[in-house]
Design an enzyme around this catalytic site. Structure first.
Site, PDB file in Angstrom:
ATOM      1  N   ASN A   1       0.865  -1.181   0.000  1.00 37.94           N
ATOM      2  CA  ASN A   1       0.000   0.000   0.000  1.00 37.94           C
ATOM      3  C   ASN A   1       0.901   1.229   0.000  1.00 37.94           C
ATOM      4  OD1 ASN A   1      -1.779   2.057   0.485  1.00 37.94           O
ATOM      5  ND2 ASN A   1      -2.433   1.342   2.517  1.00 37.94           N
ATOM      6  N   TRP A   2       0.971   1.887  -1.139  1.00 38.77           N
ATOM      7  CA  TRP A   2       1.908   3.007  -1.282  1.00 38.77           C
ATOM      8  C   TRP A   2       1.353   4.289  -0.654  1.00 38.77           C
ATOM      9  CZ3 TRP A   2       3.963   2.413  -7.065  1.00 38.77           C
ATOM     10  CH2 TRP A   2       4.634   1.178  -7.171  1.00 38.77           C
ATOM     11  N   LYS A   3       0.111   4.265  -0.214  1.00 35.37           N
ATOM     12  CA  LYS A   3      -0.517   5.438   0.422  1.00 35.37           C
ATOM     13  C   LYS A   3      -0.303   6.672  -0.450  1.00 35.37           C
ATOM     14  CE  LYS A   3      -0.172   3.075   4.826  1.00 35.37           C
ATOM     15  NZ  LYS A   3      -0.051   3.137   6.271  1.00 35.37           N
TER      16      LYS A   3
ATOM     17  N   HIS B   1      -9.524   0.888   4.991  1.00 33.66           N
ATOM     18  CA  HIS B   1      -8.240   1.084   5.677  1.00 33.66           C
ATOM     19  C   HIS B   1      -8.458   1.987   6.895  1.00 33.66           C
ATOM     20  CE1 HIS B   1      -4.148   2.311   6.530  1.00 33.66           C
ATOM     21  NE2 HIS B   1      -3.775   1.247   5.854  1.00 33.66           N
TER      22      HIS B   1
ATOM     23  N   GLU C   1      -6.805   4.340   8.064  1.00 34.57           N
ATOM     24  CA  GLU C   1      -6.600   5.776   7.831  1.00 34.57           C
ATOM     25  C   GLU C   1      -7.853   6.401   7.229  1.00 34.57           C
ATOM     26  OE1 GLU C   1      -2.918   5.380   5.670  1.00 34.57           O
ATOM     27  OE2 GLU C   1      -1.956   4.745   7.544  1.00 34.57           O
TER      28      GLU C   1
ATOM     29  N   GLU D   1      -5.220  -5.298  10.360  1.00 35.78           N
ATOM     30  CA  GLU D   1      -4.220  -4.257  10.584  1.00 35.78           C
ATOM     31  C   GLU D   1      -4.522  -3.569  11.914  1.00 35.78           C
ATOM     32  OE1 GLU D   1      -2.288  -2.966   6.604  1.00 35.78           O
ATOM     33  OE2 GLU D   1      -3.963  -1.638   7.011  1.00 35.78           O
TER      34      GLU D   1
ATOM     35  N   GLY E   1       2.528   2.039  10.890  1.00 29.27           N
ATOM     36  CA  GLY E   1       3.444   3.172  10.786  1.00 29.27           C
ATOM     37  C   GLY E   1       4.132   3.509  12.097  1.00 29.27           C
TER      38      GLY E   1
ATOM     39  N   SER F   1       3.608  -2.393  10.214  1.00 29.28           N
ATOM     40  CA  SER F   1       5.063  -2.418  10.431  1.00 29.28           C
ATOM     41  C   SER F   1       5.714  -3.731  10.001  1.00 29.28           C
ATOM     42  CB  SER F   1       5.395  -2.089  11.897  1.00 29.28           C
ATOM     43  OG  SER F   1       4.915  -0.792  12.222  1.00 29.28           O
TER      44      SER F   1
ATOM     45  N   GLY G   1       2.936  -1.229   4.280  1.00 28.39           N
ATOM     46  CA  GLY G   1       2.955   0.205   4.003  1.00 28.39           C
ATOM     47  C   GLY G   1       4.374   0.671   3.719  1.00 28.39           C
ATOM     48  N   GLY G   2       5.030   1.232   4.733  1.00 26.21           N
ATOM     49  CA  GLY G   2       6.341   1.864   4.570  1.00 26.21           C
ATOM     50  C   GLY G   2       7.359   1.014   3.807  1.00 26.21           C
TER      51      GLY G   2
HETATM   52  P1  13P Z   1       3.082   0.200   7.709  1.00 25.72           P
HETATM   53  O1  13P Z   1       3.613  -1.056   7.082  1.00 25.72           O
HETATM   54  O2  13P Z   1       3.815   1.434   7.272  1.00 25.72           O
HETATM   55  O3  13P Z   1       2.957   0.079   9.191  1.00 25.72           O
HETATM   56  O4  13P Z   1       1.582   0.403   7.144  1.00 25.72           O
HETATM   57  C1  13P Z   1       0.706  -0.663   7.179  1.00 25.72           C
HETATM   58  C2  13P Z   1      -0.498  -0.304   6.396  1.00 25.72           C
HETATM   59  O5  13P Z   1      -1.237   0.592   6.763  1.00 25.72           O
HETATM   60  C3  13P Z   1      -0.749  -1.037   5.156  1.00 25.72           C
HETATM   61  O6  13P Z   1      -2.025  -0.779   4.675  1.00 25.72           O
END
Ligand code: 13P
Length: 257
Positions: free
Chosen positions: A15-17, A101, A103, A173, A179, A219, A240-241
């Site tokens: 997920n590149w956000k 998600h 967020e 998640e 994050g 993470s 994510g990251g």
């Molecule tokens: P991180 O891997 O940066 O914690 O993010 C997870 C995420 O929200 C994937 O959708």
């Protein structure tokens, strides 16, 4: 055979956000394509920002790597300024779409019932939903994690038939692990994944929980992926990251093999 025992094909999604405009997205996709083309052991998808999707779809053509949306609007078209529909995503070659998600739930007002509409919209448009569920730290500390996740599952999936459910991937998640660098332990994640599979097993025929993939997100890195993925109910990761750097993401894919 219990639902946990059958090995499902691993699925790693990035997920590149709101990172990677078209030029950067193209470079990252190219790096992934170089290593991933032709590998058949792990399903892989990346979810770029909307604007970068056409570039990434073009770059990843014939690589076997899927492209996902990060969100969609439930309606196919209409006066919804700033929104993108599932049909539009489908038209440009997207196959999966992340829905619910944390967020979006926390920052953009996505309620349980709006998330449900989005799951149905994905299926109508021919997209495979990746439904995110997970509790906050306060909810976990109050002993409500199972109840929160069960409520999110019931709201989003409750009206789907056992024919529709296998199109859904669930991503657990925990909000406190996203994050933050604070990853759930393999045992903590396994426990919730088993709870989710149990929730499915109570409501649907055995082939549904046995076949559905449940990803862990929060993470995930190359260094912790193998421990998580070795758990019987953890079928992959939503990253994510670490999905923003090719070698970091590829290390997670390698750990899933
Ligand atoms: P991180 O891997 O940066 O914690 O993010 C997870 C995420 O929200 C994937 O959708």
């Amino acid at each position: 055979m219990t639902p946990s025992e059958s090995r499902r094909r691993p699925f790693i999604a990035g997920n590149w956000k709101m990172y990677k405009g078209p030029a950067e997205a193209d470079a990252l996709a190219e790096a992934l394509k170089r290593t991933l083309t032709g590998q058949a052991q792990v399903d892989v998808a990346v979810a770029p920002p909307f604007l970068s999707i056409p570039t990434v779809v073009a770059r990843l053509r014939h690589s076997g790597v899927h492209v996902a949306g990060q969100n969609l609007h439930p309606e196919p078209s209409g006066a919804f300024t700033g929104e993108i529909s599932g049909e539009m995503l489908r038209q440009v070659g997207v196959t999966y779409c992340i829905v619910g998600h944390s967020e979006r739930r926390a920052l953009f007002g996505d309620t349980d019932s709006f998330v449900e509409k989005k799951v149905h919209a994905c299926l109508r448009a021919g997209l495979l939903p990746i439904l995110c569920v997970g509790e906050t730290l306060d909810e976990r500390e109050a002993g409500q994690a199972d109840a929160v996740v069960s409520r999110q599952l019931a709201a989003a999936l409750g009206k789907l038939s056992s024919d529709q459910l296998p199109s859904v991937t669930i991503a657990y998640e925990p909000v406190w692990a996203i994050g933050t660098g604070r990853v759930a332990t393999p045992a903590q994640a396994q426990e919730m994944h088993a709870t989710i599979r149990g929730w499915l097993a109570e409501r649907y025929p055995a082939f549904v929980p046995r076949g559905m993939r449940i990803l862990y997100g929060g993470s995930v890195k190359g260094s912790n992926a193998a421990g998580l993925l070795s758990q019987p109910d953890i079928d992959g990761a939503l990253v994510g990251g670490a999905s923003l750097v090719a070698e970091d993401f590829l290390a997670i894919v390698a750990a899933a093999k």
